[in-house]
Design an enzyme around this catalytic site. Sequence first.
Site, short mmCIF file in Angstrom:
data_model
loop_
_atom_site.label_atom_id
_atom_site.label_comp_id
_atom_site.label_asym_id
_atom_site.label_seq_id
_atom_site.Cartn_x
_atom_site.Cartn_y
_atom_site.Cartn_z
N HIS A 65 -15.10 5.86 -6.21
CA HIS A 65 -14.71 5.12 -5.01
C HIS A 65 -13.55 5.81 -4.31
O HIS A 65 -12.82 6.59 -4.91
CB HIS A 65 -14.30 3.68 -5.38
CG HIS A 65 -13.15 3.60 -6.34
ND1 HIS A 65 -13.30 3.81 -7.69
CD2 HIS A 65 -11.83 3.36 -6.15
CE1 HIS A 65 -12.13 3.67 -8.29
NE2 HIS A 65 -11.22 3.42 -7.37
N CYS A 197 -3.81 0.56 -8.92
CA CYS A 197 -4.39 1.90 -9.07
C CYS A 197 -4.26 2.62 -7.73
O CYS A 197 -3.90 2.00 -6.72
CB CYS A 197 -5.85 1.83 -9.52
SG CYS A 197 -6.99 1.15 -8.29
#
Length: 685
Positions: A65, A197
Site C-alpha cells: 500500500h 506506521c
Amino acid sequence: MSEMITADLVDLDLSADTKEAAARALAERMVAQGRVTDLDGFLADVAAREAQMPTGLDGGIGIPHCRSAYVTEPSLAFGRSTEGVDFGAPDGPADLIFLIAAPAGADDAHLTILSSLARQLMNAEFTSALRSVGDAESAAALIRGDEAPAASTSEDSVATSAAASADAATDSTAPAPDGDGDGDGDSPFRIVAVTSCPTGIAHTYMAAESLENAGREAGVDLVVETQGSAGFTRLDPAVIAAADAVIFAHDVPVRDKDRFAGKPTVDVGVKAGINRPAELISEVRGKAERGEVTGGATPTPVERGGEEGEGYGSMLRKWLMSGVSYMVPFVAAGGLLIALGFAIGGYEIKSAPSVMQHFVWTQTDSWAALMFQIGGVAFGFLVPVLAGYIAYGMADRPGLVPGFVGGMIASTINAGFLGGLAAGLIAGGVVLAIQKVKIPKAVRGIMPVVVIPLISTAIVGFLMFVVIGKPIASAQKGMTDWLNGLSGSNAILLGALLGLMMCFDLGGPVNKVAYTFATAGIAVSNPSDSAMKIMAAVMAAGMVPPLAMALATTVRGKLFTETERENGKAAWVLGASFISEGAIPFAAADPLRVIPSSMVGGAITGALSMSFGATLRAPHGGIFVVPLIGNPFLYLIAIAVGMCVTAALVVVLKGMRKPVAGGTAPGAPEDIAAPAADTKQPVAA
C-alpha cells in the site's frame, strides 16, 4: 462516492510469483479502471513503501500500500494466489493480497474506510470467507461489507467497523469490566496504546485491532490511540492518567508522547503490535509489577533500535545515526561560515581579534572575522551535540544532560569525536541502567528531573576525566597524525573507499559514516591539508549519483519512465547542491543497476580528487562553494569523469535489460525493489 473495490479489481486466480509481479498485476487493473494515472510511477511509490517495512502479515496476508500522486481516488484491489507470494511475513507466503492505493491528499472518510478494512483483516471469519468465495463479484461485496461472512454478523462489515472505530475513538473514557483475573472484583489492569506506521493506512489499524483483541482475551482494559492518515483523536487525559502502563507500536514518531511520561512502557515497531500483542501485554504488566517506569517520552524504534530481538549492531548504528543527524546542521552552518570568513578575509583572519573588541561596519575584514568567529562557536557544539543525541537516541530526554556534559568534557580534554562517541554511549547506558532500578513509587516523580541527571552526570564525568578520557585523547591524536601523513597511493585508495561509501546507500548510514569521518577532520580552527583533501573527495563523490542520473535521463530518455525523466530534471539541481538523495527514486526503481554504477563512479571521483590534491574547507555546498576549493578546475574534472562513468554504466545496463513479459514500456522497471539504505520518499512517508 464511487466504490473503492469492484469485481474488475478482483483477481481470484492471481498467478504472480513475486511481490513485485503481484503489485503490478493488481495495479494494472487500477490503471484500466482509471484509478491510477501512471503505472510505473505508482509502483515506484509502492516499492518505496515496501522498502521501509515488509507488508506481509501472519496468516497469509500481504497488504502492499502507499499514498501516491498517481492515484485519482482511494482504491483497493484484491488478489488470491494459489501458490502464495512472499511479502516478508514470518510465517511464510501470502495467499490473500490487498493492494491499497490512496491519493496523496485523500479525505478522511475514504481513509477511515480503508483503515477499517485493515482492522477486518484481523477477523479470521472474514479471511476464511475470502479464501472460499467463488466469484469476483461476491469477493468485492464481501470486502465492501455488502455481504457478511458465514457465521458472522453484519457488525463485521467494513462500513460497520468504520463506525465502531469512530465510536471507540470518541468514547475513550468508557469503563471496562473487571478483568485482572484475580476474581476480587477490583479495577482491571489498564493499558493505553498508540499505533502508527509510515502511511497510516493499514498497519496502524491492524496493530490496534490486534492489541484490542489480545487485551480482551487477557482481561485487561486496553484503549488504543491510532495515529493514522485520517488524523487522530487524542485519548482523554483522564484515561492516560488512570492507565497502569503504556504500549507504543509504531514506526514513525509518536505525536505528543510526553503525555505518557512516567509510566511503565513497552516501545516496539508496529508489526510487533500485530504479530505478538499478547507478549507485549504480558511484558508491560511485568514492568508495572517491578515498578519500571520511563522518565520521559520513550524514543521511537527508529531512534532506539526497533523491535525486540534486533541485533546490537543494528541498534548501535541507529544510536550513532541519531547523534550524527543532529550534529550535521551544526557542521554545515559552522563550516560554511568559517569557509566564507576565509574566502573574504584570507587565512590570516583566524588571528583577528574578537569582534566584541574591534568591529568596523565598513571594513570587509571585520565581516570576515565575524563569520569566522560565529562559525567557530558553532563548531564548538559539534562534539557535545553528537554525544548528547547519541545518549538521547538510547535513553530519550534523561540521556541529554549526561550526554552533553560528557561531550563537553571530551572537547575540553581534546578527545575529539572519538571521545564524543564514547561519552554518548556511556551516558545512554548509564541512564538505561538507572531506569532499571526498582524504586519506591513516592520518589518516581523526581527521578527524571533530579535523580537521573545528577547520578548519570556524575558517573559520566568521572569516567571521562579519570578513566577513559586520556586514552581516547591519545587515540584521537594518533588518528589525526595518520591522516596528516597520508600521501601517494594510500591517499588515492582512501579517496576511492570514501567514494564507494558515499554512493553505497545515498544518504543512508554508510554514506553518513563517510561524511562524518570527513567533517570530523575539518571541525577544528586549523584543519590539516589531508583533512581538507578528504572533505573534498567526499563531497565530490556524493555529487556523482544524482548528476549521473540527470545526465542519463537526458541522453537516453527512452530508457526511463516519464516520472524518472521528470526526476532527472530535479536531480541536476540536487546533485549540484551535494544532495545525494536526489538519486534515490532511481535506485528505488532499479537498485541492481543504479547503485553499483553509482559506486563505480563515486570511487573514481574520490580517487581522482585525492590524486589532484583538491582541498575543501566547507563541509557542504556543492558547486556553490567552488571558490573555496583548492585546485577547483581539476576538482570539477574529477566530478565530471565520475558522472560520465556512472551515467554510461546505467545506460548500458538498462539497454541490456530484456523486455518485460506482457510488453511494458521500455522504461518500465522490471524489478522494483528497495535501495540499500533508508529511502526518503515523501509520498510514502
